[in-house]
Design an enzyme around this catalytic site. Structure first.
Site, PDB file in Angstrom:
ATOM      1  N   ARG A 161       7.337   1.900   1.359  1.00 21.99           N
ATOM      2  CA  ARG A 161       7.604   0.465   1.445  1.00 21.99           C
ATOM      3  C   ARG A 161       8.031  -0.056   0.063  1.00 21.99           C
ATOM      4  NH1 ARG A 161       5.151  -3.483   5.788  1.00 21.99           N
ATOM      5  NH2 ARG A 161       6.828  -2.487   6.932  1.00 21.99           N
ATOM      6  N   GLY A 175       0.815  -1.214   0.000  1.00 22.44           N
ATOM      7  CA  GLY A 175       0.000   0.000   0.000  1.00 22.44           C
ATOM      8  C   GLY A 175       0.848   1.263   0.000  1.00 22.44           C
ATOM      9  N   ASP A 222      -2.886  -6.851  13.474  1.00 21.60           N
ATOM     10  CA  ASP A 222      -3.667  -6.638  14.696  1.00 21.60           C
ATOM     11  C   ASP A 222      -4.801  -7.653  14.806  1.00 21.60           C
ATOM     12  OD1 ASP A 222      -3.980  -4.325  12.606  1.00 21.60           O
ATOM     13  OD2 ASP A 222      -5.990  -4.704  13.370  1.00 21.60           O
ATOM     14  N   ARG A 231       6.618  -6.164  13.445  1.00 22.94           N
ATOM     15  CA  ARG A 231       6.155  -5.854  12.072  1.00 22.94           C
ATOM     16  C   ARG A 231       7.284  -6.063  11.071  1.00 22.94           C
ATOM     17  NH1 ARG A 231       2.933  -1.918  14.318  1.00 22.94           N
ATOM     18  NH2 ARG A 231       4.411  -0.238  13.983  1.00 22.94           N
ATOM     19  N   SER A 262      -1.035  -5.757   5.006  1.00 24.24           N
ATOM     20  CA  SER A 262      -1.330  -6.191   6.363  1.00 24.24           C
ATOM     21  C   SER A 262      -2.837  -6.327   6.522  1.00 24.24           C
ATOM     22  CB  SER A 262      -0.754  -5.202   7.378  1.00 24.24           C
ATOM     23  OG  SER A 262      -1.409  -3.972   7.226  1.00 24.24           O
ATOM     24  N   ARG A 287      -0.327  -8.501  -4.305  1.00 23.19           N
ATOM     25  CA  ARG A 287      -0.441  -7.506  -3.228  1.00 23.19           C
ATOM     26  C   ARG A 287       0.240  -8.048  -1.993  1.00 23.19           C
ATOM     27  NH1 ARG A 287      -2.392  -4.291   0.745  1.00 23.19           N
ATOM     28  NH2 ARG A 287      -4.002  -5.081   2.143  1.00 23.19           N
ATOM     29  N   ARG A 329       2.178  11.657  -7.862  1.00 22.50           N
ATOM     30  CA  ARG A 329       1.592  11.704  -6.504  1.00 22.50           C
ATOM     31  C   ARG A 329       2.440  10.969  -5.474  1.00 22.50           C
ATOM     32  NH1 ARG A 329      -4.579  12.344  -6.337  1.00 22.50           N
ATOM     33  NH2 ARG A 329      -4.964  13.270  -8.355  1.00 22.50           N
TER      34      ARG A 329
HETATM   35  N1  HPA Z   1      -8.923  -2.905   9.071  1.00 21.72           N
HETATM   36  C1  HPA Z   1      -8.654  -2.750   7.779  1.00 21.72           C
HETATM   37  N2  HPA Z   1      -7.466  -2.940   7.260  1.00 21.72           N
HETATM   38  C2  HPA Z   1      -6.471  -3.332   8.080  1.00 21.72           C
HETATM   39  C3  HPA Z   1      -6.693  -3.515   9.429  1.00 21.72           C
HETATM   40  C4  HPA Z   1      -7.982  -3.290   9.943  1.00 21.72           C
HETATM   41  O1  HPA Z   1      -8.245  -3.427  11.140  1.00 21.72           O
HETATM   42  N3  HPA Z   1      -5.505  -3.888   9.982  1.00 21.72           N
HETATM   43  C5  HPA Z   1      -4.603  -3.934   8.978  1.00 21.72           C
HETATM   44  N4  HPA Z   1      -5.185  -3.590   7.819  1.00 21.72           N
END
Ligand code: HPA
Length: 235
Positions: free
Chosen positions: A25, A21, A205, A218, A91, A88, A44
């Site tokens: 990175r 994303g 998470d 991470r 996370s 892709r 951009r």
């Molecule tokens: N929501 C959406 N996208 C994410 C999250 C989340 O809690 N954690 C990592 N990417």
């Protein structure tokens, strides 16, 4: 020819592209893992690079956050730059108790609250799925490297903040294991324009408990995901 969002020359991208994303990175991946990486686009500050990995040409470019951003970049890459394979690397947040922090996850399918696929599909429910060959390559590569990877269904959410608590129960009940924000868009762009796509995610998470990885964790899980993604990309 440049597109509205990519100012690379024709032929500047490899057939296979890794897409995080975050543009920084993408830069880090190019500098750390690719040989002879050159920046090919910077509109951009969505940086894109092409170099090689284990002797094979490979690109990396960010797709930004959310389905609209990811759809713009993947559409232009496939339609205008001839990209064939999109991987892709991102996370996700886990919603089912079998998925733990730092683990790897590969999205076989992507459910969503976004309307994009209904717009594409005469208001019916399109099953946004990974390309089977890429999915299998990712799973085989993780197994060869001795890494656990779970294959399952993701929820590509339009809202990062404010997902309803009862939605988490629905996701768990329907065995949708994790939440992210792009794959339902990327998988259907690939289908629409004739490319292949897969998404590999690290669990950053646990949404019901609020547990999250530390910066150091991470880094480790990112490296694990990169080893799988890079080897799968050049197979
Ligand atoms: N929501 C959406 N996208 C994410 C999250 C989340 O809690 N954690 C990592 N990417």
């Amino acid at each position: 020819m440049a597109t509205p969002h990519i100012n690379a020359k024709d032929g500047a991208f490899a057939e296979t592209i890794l897409m995080p994303g975050d543009p920084l990175r993408a830069q880090l991946i190019a500098e750390t893992f690719l040989e002879g990486a050159e920046q090919v686009t910077n509109v951009r500050n969505i940086f894109g690079y092409t170099g090689s990995y284990k002797g094979k040409r490979l690109s990396v470019m960010a797709h930004g956050m959310g389905i609209p951003s990811a759809s713009i970049y993947t559409t232009e890459l496939v339609k205008d730059y001839g990209v064939k394979n999109i991987i892709r690397i991102g996370s996700c947040g886990a919603v089912t108790p079998d998925i733990k922090l730092r683990e790897l996850f590969v999205a076989m399918g992507a459910s969503t609250d976004s309307k994009v696929n209904r717009m594409r599909f005469h208001d019916h429910d399109y099953a946004a799925i990974a390309d089977y060959t890429l999915l299998r390559t990712v799973v085989d590569t993780a197994a060869e490297q001795g890494k656990k990877i779970t294959v399952g269904n993701v929820f590509s959410a339009d809202l990062f903040y404010g997902v309803q608590p009862n939605m988490l129960e629905v996701l768990a009940r329907m065995q949708v294991n994790v939440i992210e924000m792009e794959l339902a868009g990327i998988y259907s762009v690939a289908a629409q324009y004739g490319a292949r796509a897969v998404g590999i995610l690290t669990v950053s998470d646990i949404i019901p408990t609020g547990e999250a990885t530390s910066a150091e964790e991470r880094q480790t899980s990112f490296r694990d995901m990169m080893e799988v993604a890079l080897d799968a990309a050049v197979k």
